[in-house]
Design a protein around this motif. Sequence first.
Motif, PDB file in Angstrom:
ATOM      1  N   ARG A  92       0.836  -1.208   0.000  1.00  9.57           N
ATOM      2  CA  ARG A  92       0.000   0.000   0.000  1.00  9.57           C
ATOM      3  C   ARG A  92       0.868   1.254   0.000  1.00  9.57           C
ATOM      4  N   PHE A  93       1.933   1.254   0.795  1.00 10.97           N
ATOM      5  CA  PHE A  93       2.809   2.425   0.859  1.00 10.97           C
ATOM      6  C   PHE A  93       3.606   2.586  -0.430  1.00 10.97           C
ATOM      7  N   ARG A  94       4.051   1.484  -1.003  1.00  6.96           N
ATOM      8  CA  ARG A  94       4.772   1.553  -2.281  1.00  6.96           C
ATOM      9  C   ARG A  94       3.847   2.049  -3.397  1.00  6.96           C
ATOM     10  N   ALA A  95       2.600   1.615  -3.372  1.00  3.40           N
ATOM     11  CA  ALA A  95       1.629   2.075  -4.377  1.00  3.40           C
ATOM     12  C   ALA A  95       1.408   3.586  -4.273  1.00  3.40           C
ATOM     13  N   ALA A  96       1.545   4.132  -3.079  1.00  2.00           N
ATOM     14  CA  ALA A  96       1.392   5.578  -2.886  1.00  2.00           C
ATOM     15  C   ALA A  96       2.612   6.345  -3.372  1.00  2.00           C
ATOM     16  N   GLY A  97       3.732   5.642  -3.598  1.00  2.00           N
ATOM     17  CA  GLY A  97       4.931   6.301  -4.108  1.00  2.00           C
ATOM     18  C   GLY A  97       6.161   6.145  -3.241  1.00  2.00           C
ATOM     19  N   CYS A  98       6.047   5.479  -2.095  1.00  2.00           N
ATOM     20  CA  CYS A  98       7.225   5.265  -1.253  1.00  2.00           C
ATOM     21  C   CYS A  98       8.208   4.348  -1.984  1.00  2.00           C
ATOM     22  N   ASP A  99       9.465   4.671  -1.878  1.00  2.00           N
ATOM     23  CA  ASP A  99      10.510   3.892  -2.548  1.00  2.00           C
ATOM     24  C   ASP A  99      11.000   2.736  -1.695  1.00  2.00           C
ATOM     25  N   ALA A 100      10.755   2.805  -0.389  1.00  2.00           N
ATOM     26  CA  ALA A 100      11.163   1.742   0.529  1.00  2.00           C
ATOM     27  C   ALA A 100      10.293   1.826   1.768  1.00  2.00           C
ATOM     28  N   TYR A 101      10.422   0.813   2.607  1.00  2.00           N
ATOM     29  CA  TYR A 101       9.552   0.667   3.771  1.00  2.00           C
ATOM     30  C   TYR A 101      10.356   0.105   4.928  1.00  2.00           C
ATOM     31  N   MET A 102      10.133   0.634   6.126  1.00  2.00           N
ATOM     32  CA  MET A 102      10.736   0.065   7.327  1.00  2.00           C
ATOM     33  C   MET A 102       9.723   0.172   8.462  1.00  2.00           C
ATOM     34  N   ALA A 103       9.494  -0.962   9.122  1.00  2.00           N
ATOM     35  CA  ALA A 103       8.570  -0.996  10.248  1.00  2.00           C
ATOM     36  C   ALA A 103       9.258  -0.475  11.510  1.00  2.00           C
ATOM     37  N   LYS A 104       8.474   0.173  12.360  1.00  2.00           N
ATOM     38  CA  LYS A 104       8.951   0.610  13.668  1.00  2.00           C
ATOM     39  C   LYS A 104       8.628  -0.490  14.668  1.00  2.00           C
ATOM     40  N   PRO A 105       9.359  -0.637  15.728  1.00  2.00           N
ATOM     41  CA  PRO A 105      10.549   0.151  16.052  1.00  2.00           C
ATOM     42  C   PRO A 105      11.693  -0.203  15.112  1.00  2.00           C
ATOM     43  N   ILE A 106      12.465   0.807  14.770  1.00  2.00           N
ATOM     44  CA  ILE A 106      13.555   0.582  13.814  1.00  2.00           C
ATOM     45  C   ILE A 106      14.705  -0.157  14.477  1.00  2.00           C
ATOM     46  N   ARG A 107      15.352  -0.983  13.685  1.00  2.00           N
ATOM     47  CA  ARG A 107      16.602  -1.636  14.094  1.00  2.00           C
ATOM     48  C   ARG A 107      17.723  -0.773  13.510  1.00  2.00           C
ATOM     49  N   TYR A 108      18.592  -0.287  14.377  1.00  2.00           N
ATOM     50  CA  TYR A 108      19.568   0.732  14.006  1.00  2.00           C
ATOM     51  C   TYR A 108      20.368   0.386  12.760  1.00  2.00           C
ATOM     52  N   GLN A 109      20.982  -0.790  12.755  1.00  2.00           N
ATOM     53  CA  GLN A 109      21.860  -1.156  11.637  1.00  2.00           C
ATOM     54  C   GLN A 109      21.060  -1.291  10.336  1.00  2.00           C
ATOM     55  N   ALA A 110      19.881  -1.922  10.413  1.00  2.00           N
ATOM     56  CA  ALA A 110      19.043  -2.066   9.227  1.00  2.00           C
ATOM     57  C   ALA A 110      18.575  -0.701   8.720  1.00  2.00           C
ATOM     58  N   PHE A 111      18.265   0.197   9.655  1.00  2.00           N
ATOM     59  CA  PHE A 111      17.839   1.555   9.310  1.00  2.00           C
ATOM     60  C   PHE A 111      18.933   2.287   8.536  1.00  2.00           C
ATOM     61  N   LEU A 112      20.140   2.287   9.077  1.00  2.00           N
ATOM     62  CA  LEU A 112      21.248   2.983   8.415  1.00  2.00           C
ATOM     63  C   LEU A 112      21.613   2.322   7.089  1.00  2.00           C
ATOM     64  N   SER A 113      21.518   1.012   7.013  1.00  2.00           N
ATOM     65  CA  SER A 113      21.794   0.311   5.755  1.00  2.00           C
ATOM     66  C   SER A 113      20.777   0.690   4.689  1.00  2.00           C
ATOM     67  N   LEU A 114      19.502   0.773   5.081  1.00  2.00           N
ATOM     68  CA  LEU A 114      18.460   1.153   4.124  1.00  2.00           C
ATOM     69  C   LEU A 114      18.655   2.597   3.659  1.00  2.00           C
ATOM     70  N   VAL A 115      18.979   3.488   4.574  1.00  2.00           N
ATOM     71  CA  VAL A 115      19.232   4.889   4.201  1.00  2.00           C
ATOM     72  C   VAL A 115      20.380   4.948   3.193  1.00  2.00           C
ATOM     73  N   ASP A 116      21.469   4.259   3.484  1.00  2.00           N
ATOM     74  CA  ASP A 116      22.616   4.243   2.559  1.00  2.00           C
ATOM     75  C   ASP A 116      22.231   3.688   1.195  1.00  2.00           C
ATOM     76  N   ALA A 117      21.478   2.593   1.188  1.00  2.00           N
ATOM     77  CA  ALA A 117      21.058   1.982  -0.089  1.00  2.00           C
ATOM     78  C   ALA A 117      20.201   2.937  -0.902  1.00  2.00           C
ATOM     79  N   MET A 118      19.288   3.649  -0.228  1.00  2.00           N
ATOM     80  CA  MET A 118      18.410   4.578  -0.947  1.00  2.00           C
ATOM     81  C   MET A 118      19.202   5.776  -1.485  1.00  2.00           C
ATOM     82  N   LEU A 119      20.186   6.226  -0.752  1.00  2.00           N
ATOM     83  CA  LEU A 119      20.999   7.351  -1.219  1.00  2.00           C
ATOM     84  C   LEU A 119      21.861   6.959  -2.412  1.00  2.00           C
ATOM     85  N   LYS A 120      22.253   5.712  -2.488  1.00  2.00           N
ATOM     86  CA  LYS A 120      23.074   5.236  -3.616  1.00  2.00           C
ATOM     87  C   LYS A 120      22.234   4.874  -4.839  1.00  2.00           C
ATOM     88  N   ALA A 121      20.945   4.642  -4.623  1.00  2.00           N
ATOM     89  CA  ALA A 121      20.055   4.199  -5.730  1.00  2.00           C
ATOM     90  C   ALA A 121      19.829   5.320  -6.732  1.00  2.00           C
TER      91      ALA A 121
END
Length: 121
Positions: A92-121
């Motif tokens: 549903r969130f991707r259909a609205a235009g989100c490029d990625a998704y992360m559920a809360k509570p965030i896991r620190y390492q996964a959060f930073l890895s996803l941010v890095d991946a999105m910035l490189k994409a």
Amino acid sequence: MARILIIEDNPVNMKLAAFLLQNAGHEVLQAVDAEQGMQVAHDMLPDLILMDMQLPGIDGITATRQLKTDAATAQIKIIALTAFAMSGDEERFRAAGCDAYMAKPIRYQAFLSLVDAMLKA
């Protein structure tokens, strides 16, 4: 590093995300609701937006759709950060235009890895 806008109405979640991003060397912009977030996005043109989906007033899905249909902000990557983690929520969130998704509570390492991946994409 990158300029990242966090749109989040929960002060604890905002503080945590901002702390992690700043420690990773990013410039952090903050907004506590969608209206303010969309204005900051237009004015500052961040490299990435972290969008809470449950916001007062305009929700994150509506804000994402508006940002993605506006030529000035359409190319900005948006990560949905949300407590919604039920089957179908990510789609549903991707259909609205989100490029990625992360559920809360965030896991620190996964959060930073996803941010890095999105910035490189």
